[in-house]
Design an enzyme around this catalytic site. Sequence first.
Site, PDB file in Angstrom:
ATOM      1  N   SER A 215       1.323  -1.654  -0.052  1.00 52.69           N
ATOM      2  CA  SER A 215       0.090   0.051   0.047  1.00 52.69           C
ATOM      3  C   SER A 215       0.579   0.727  -0.198  1.00 52.69           C
ATOM      4  CB  SER A 215      -1.106   0.338   1.407  1.00 52.69           C
ATOM      5  OG  SER A 215      -2.376  -1.921   0.801  1.00 52.69           O
ATOM      6  N   GLY A 217      -0.398   4.568  -0.080  1.00 43.89           N
ATOM      7  CA  GLY A 217      -1.282   5.090   0.396  1.00 43.89           C
ATOM      8  C   GLY A 217      -1.765   6.339  -0.563  1.00 43.89           C
ATOM      9  N   ASP A 249      -7.047  -2.614   4.966  1.00 43.65           N
ATOM     10  CA  ASP A 249      -7.628  -4.548   5.398  1.00 43.65           C
ATOM     11  C   ASP A 249      -8.394  -4.415   4.383  1.00 43.65           C
ATOM     12  OD1 ASP A 249      -6.723  -3.579   8.181  1.00 43.65           O
ATOM     13  OD2 ASP A 249      -8.456  -2.640   9.024  1.00 43.65           O
TER      14      ASP A 249
END
Length: 305
Positions: A215, A217, A249
């Site tokens: 990830s 952002g 998640d």
Amino acid sequence: MIVTVTPNPALDITYTLAALRPHESHRVETVHEQAGGKGVNVARVLHALGRRTTAVLPLGGTAGSAVKADLDRSGIVHLTIPLTGAATRRTISVVHDGDATMLNEPGPELSALQWTALRAGVASLVPAARALVLSGSLPGGVPPGGYAELVRLARDRGVPVILDAAGPALTEALDARPTIIKPNAAELREATGTADPPTAARALVRAGAGTVVASLGPDGLLAVDPAGAWRAFLPADAGISGNPTGAGDSVVAALAVGLAEHAPLPVALTRAVALSAATVQARYAGMFDRDGYRRLLPQVQVVPA
């Protein structure tokens, strides 16, 4: 069925403020409590998507009772390991100015017997699982190799595993060869000592991860496996703002669905980016804006990195 494991769950408490200013008193606009912890958030998203899921987690004390009650109300199937004489932690999320400030309690220590009971609970569900998700920090009392035990347990039975963890809980599990790991940019740097995400991701693939999905952002996701690398992202004008808590998640939930369906990685990445952005648009972790998800899905771009 997709099984999620949250060794260090929490009662999530969200305060909403107009603004957060140090050294000042604040009037809280709204308060919301729900069952939390990374794997619980994954299970909540899967449940909302209509996927059969079971959440495995240890619970104790007043906060643990509140977590269980919320799971019952939400209709999320769960297998709980009782913690006698120990209390489930709380996490405080202060949502303000389009962002969130997190305060996370450390959580209880698990005894060897309690960890053995949790591992046995996972083992009882793995034969019926199409994917296993291991998420979040390991509680005190559990050795750093705790996740490695669960990865091997599942992989020995042919069940793919997604691991979303950091520090030794992540690095100690690489030898067990998890199918997918999902670090963020800071966790990539911590695990490898390099600040360049593609270089760090390739190092973790060499160390044992089947696929690294990082990830980044607002820059979306970077995926690296032995066959190549991809970036998945939304255009800059997509206009995503809100509460980022739980967005990672939702990425894990989408990847778990992809594993369960044997979907091509670019398809899973497309869903993951759209679902993550739709989670930012929702008020609380484990929830997503359904209209936003449908609107964003065709806007996601997946390109070779």
